[in-house]
Design an enzyme around this catalytic site. Structure first.
Site, mmCIF file in Angstrom:
data_model
loop_
_atom_site.group_PDB
_atom_site.id
_atom_site.type_symbol
_atom_site.label_atom_id
_atom_site.label_comp_id
_atom_site.label_asym_id
_atom_site.label_seq_id
_atom_site.Cartn_x
_atom_site.Cartn_y
_atom_site.Cartn_z
ATOM 1 N N LYS A 46 14.598 30.870 -20.077
ATOM 2 C CA LYS A 46 13.955 29.559 -20.192
ATOM 3 C C LYS A 46 14.999 28.480 -19.919
ATOM 4 O O LYS A 46 16.005 28.378 -20.617
ATOM 5 C CB LYS A 46 13.354 29.370 -21.596
ATOM 6 N N GLY A 94 9.861 19.282 -31.412
ATOM 7 C CA GLY A 94 9.968 19.186 -32.872
ATOM 8 C C GLY A 94 9.237 18.012 -33.492
ATOM 9 O O GLY A 94 9.320 17.790 -34.697
ATOM 10 N N ALA A 109 6.672 22.686 -26.699
ATOM 11 C CA ALA A 109 7.157 21.528 -27.459
ATOM 12 C C ALA A 109 6.049 20.580 -27.907
ATOM 13 O O ALA A 109 5.162 20.232 -27.139
ATOM 14 C CB ALA A 109 8.180 20.731 -26.656
ATOM 15 N N GLY A 110 6.148 20.208 -29.165
ATOM 16 C CA GLY A 110 5.288 19.172 -29.717
ATOM 17 C C GLY A 110 4.094 19.641 -30.526
ATOM 18 O O GLY A 110 3.430 18.851 -31.194
ATOM 19 N N ASN A 119 7.894 26.590 -32.102
ATOM 20 C CA ASN A 119 8.995 26.901 -33.015
ATOM 21 C C ASN A 119 8.865 26.109 -34.324
ATOM 22 O O ASN A 119 8.483 26.617 -35.365
ATOM 23 C CB ASN A 119 10.341 26.624 -32.340
ATOM 24 N N THR A 120 9.146 24.796 -34.252
ATOM 25 C CA THR A 120 9.221 23.986 -35.469
ATOM 26 C C THR A 120 7.955 24.036 -36.317
ATOM 27 O O THR A 120 8.035 24.128 -37.544
ATOM 28 C CB THR A 120 9.529 22.512 -35.088
#
Lengths: 67, 257
Positions: free
Chosen positions: B100, B161, B187-188, B209-210
């Site tokens: 990635k 995040g 993301a997001g 992830n987050t």
């Protein structure tokens, strides 16, 4: 003794140590790290032959958690 | 219905939910969350070994790269040079070619630097990498990345995040329509409904992830995201109803007493 820089830290190590010996010294596993010597990535098959010299800059990296 | 296969390059991925492995309390929790999410691909970062602590746990002892697909990333890289160096090291570590690419442009927004990203994609493809590219939600840039040989396009839903969810459905849907390679929203994502919306738009997958790692209960959130992604995909495949201006009764009027 040879003065080297390992992962940004200045260290003194035994002269003529091979990369393989350095990996063992720090209790690392060859298949879980990648190593750069003076900006050049070392293929694993040279670890046993490659000797560390005075003023060498070594980077040892591994995978950690990341997104 | 014919069984769907989700593939990036030649790599078959069983789960459309890809998870990041950062920000967890410890590696044990990371492994538990990955298991709960059902993901078979995880992103990992490349960092210096802590040479002062010989007993420090290693991610690979908790997540076996022979059982889980590792996707090395370039998180934290702000130049093409740093990103290339990181991925070449990752490849040397154990032959990882599916990677990635993420080249950041700004520390505050963490928006990608697309000029450096395009440059890096070109080099990596030439070197035989299969590159999944984190990018802005610009359809023109996304197409350009595909033309350069990217294996997957990974537009952001909102800043990394931030948990702001999908900010630009229109752009994402244009990217999905235009691209022949998989589109993975990266993301997001903040909560399960965000993941479902992304999948309902027709994305091939979602990377989170987050939203999992920082949830009050990461393991429960991992399960929730697993179901959200499946629900969104099935909803997309099933085909939603048309939106009507006025009400339309669900029960027949015939036979009313």
């Amino acid at each position: 003794m040879a003065k080297i820089q390992l992962n940004g830290k200045k260290l003194k190590i035994q002269r003529n140590l091979t990369i393989n010996e350095l990996v063992k010294k720090y209790k690392l596993k060859e298949d879980k790290v990648a190593i750069e010597l003076n900006g050049t990535i070392l293929p694993k098959h040279v670890y046993k032959k490659k000797k560390i010299k005075n003023n060498d800059k070594i980077e040892i990296v591994q995978f950690i958690g990341g997104g | 219905m014919k069984k769907e296969i989700f593939k990036v390059g030649s790599q078959i991925i069983k789960s459309r939910l890809i998870v990041g492995t950062g920000k967890y309390k410890n590696f044990k929790q990371t492994a538990e969350a990955v298991k709960a999410s059902g993901a078979d691909m995880v992103t990992v970062a490349v960092r210096r070994v802590n040479i002062l602590d010989k007993k420090k746990p290693v991610l690979m002892d908790y997540l076996n790269p022979k059982k889980i697909i590792y996707l090395p990333n370039t998180a934290g890289c702000f130049t093409s040079e740093d990103a290339l160096r990181t991925l070449r090291l990752a490849r040397e570590m154990g032959g990882w070619k599916l990677v990635k690419l993420e080249v950041l442009g700004d520390k505050k927004t963490l928006y990608p630097n697309m000029i450096e990203t395009l440059k890096s994609t070109k080099v990596l493809v030439k070197e035989g990498f299969r590159v999944m590219v984190y990018c802005s939600d610009d359809p023109i840039i996304a197409k350009k990345l595909e033309d350069l040989g990217a294996s997957a396009i990974m537009p952001l839903a909102s800043p990394i995040g931030s948990g702001r969810g999908i900010r630009n459905k229109l752009n994402l849907s244009i990217i999905i329509k235009n691209c022949k390679v998989p589109v993975i929203v990266d993301a997001g994502i903040g909560t399960a409904s965000d993941a479902t919306i992304a999948m309902e738009l027709g994305c091939d997958g979602v990377l989170i992830n987050t939203a999992i790692a920082k949830a009050k209960n990461p393991i429960m959130m991992a399960k929730s995201m697993k179901h959200a992604v499946i629900a969104g995909r099935q909803s997309y495949l099933a085909g939603r109803i048309k939106i009507q201006k006025y009400g339309n009764p669900s029960s027949p009027n015939k036979g009313l007493i």
